[in-house]
Design a protein around this motif. Sequence first.
Motif, PDB file in Angstrom:
ATOM      1  N   GLN A  80       0.945  -1.305  -0.193  1.00 21.71           N
ATOM      2  CA  GLN A  80       0.265   0.435  -0.138  1.00 21.71           C
ATOM      3  C   GLN A  80       1.052   1.398  -0.415  1.00 21.71           C
ATOM      4  O   GLN A  80       0.745   1.793  -0.783  1.00 21.71           O
ATOM      5  N   GLN A  81       1.576   1.258   0.575  1.00 19.49           N
ATOM      6  CA  GLN A  81       3.089   2.355   1.275  1.00 19.49           C
ATOM      7  C   GLN A  81       3.556   2.509  -0.618  1.00 19.49           C
ATOM      8  O   GLN A  81       3.856   3.336  -0.918  1.00 19.49           O
ATOM      9  N   GLU A  82       4.011   1.679  -1.026  1.00 26.42           N
ATOM     10  CA  GLU A  82       4.778   1.660  -2.303  1.00 26.42           C
ATOM     11  C   GLU A  82       3.594   1.913  -3.333  1.00 26.42           C
ATOM     12  O   GLU A  82       3.457   3.306  -4.353  1.00 26.42           O
ATOM     13  N   MET A  85       3.785   5.955  -2.769  1.00 24.19           N
ATOM     14  CA  MET A  85       4.094   6.765  -3.330  1.00 24.19           C
ATOM     15  C   MET A  85       4.550   6.780  -4.865  1.00 24.19           C
ATOM     16  O   MET A  85       5.035   7.418  -5.285  1.00 24.19           O
ATOM     17  N   GLU A  86       3.937   5.806  -5.183  1.00 28.75           N
ATOM     18  CA  GLU A  86       4.227   5.722  -7.042  1.00 28.75           C
ATOM     19  C   GLU A  86       2.654   6.509  -7.272  1.00 28.75           C
ATOM     20  O   GLU A  86       3.295   6.925  -8.586  1.00 28.75           O
ATOM     21  N   TYR A  87       1.665   6.739  -7.147  1.00 26.34           N
ATOM     22  CA  TYR A  87       1.077   7.027  -7.259  1.00 26.34           C
ATOM     23  C   TYR A  87       0.557   8.692  -6.665  1.00 26.34           C
ATOM     24  O   TYR A  87      -0.365   9.363  -7.100  1.00 26.34           O
ATOM     25  N   GLY A  88       1.902   9.022  -6.150  1.00 32.04           N
ATOM     26  CA  GLY A  88       1.599  10.349  -5.624  1.00 32.04           C
ATOM     27  C   GLY A  88       0.351  10.184  -4.834  1.00 32.04           C
ATOM     28  O   GLY A  88      -0.554  11.693  -4.196  1.00 32.04           O
ATOM     29  N   ILE A  89      -0.196   9.155  -3.840  1.00 32.24           N
ATOM     30  CA  ILE A  89      -1.601   9.590  -3.532  1.00 32.24           C
ATOM     31  C   ILE A  89      -1.179   9.694  -1.464  1.00 32.24           C
ATOM     32  O   ILE A  89      -0.444   9.630  -1.187  1.00 32.24           O
TER      33      ILE A  89
END
Length: 89
Positions: A80-82, A85-89
């Motif tokens: 979930q953290q990845e 970070m990947e989608y800038g949520i």
Amino acid sequence: MTEIKNGIFKTISKFINGSSMGLAVIYTMGHILIAMACIRFITGASLDLAAIDAIVEPMINGVWFYFLHKIYKRVNQKQQQEREMEYGI
């Protein structure tokens, strides 16, 4: 009757609340009852022998389930953290 049923489900929900320990305890209690009935009816073993096996084996499975759930939550949280970070949520 509906109030009692709703109260039981709310109490169980509060107890579990996503905790590994709560889920493991509920799982283990159900497993003990199911195992005892199965052993008794399938093998014809006496109730005391069925109870012994039905307590020991599910308790081992309950410990296994606890650690499995803890690992699952840790892996799921990292994923979930990845994603965040990947989608800038």
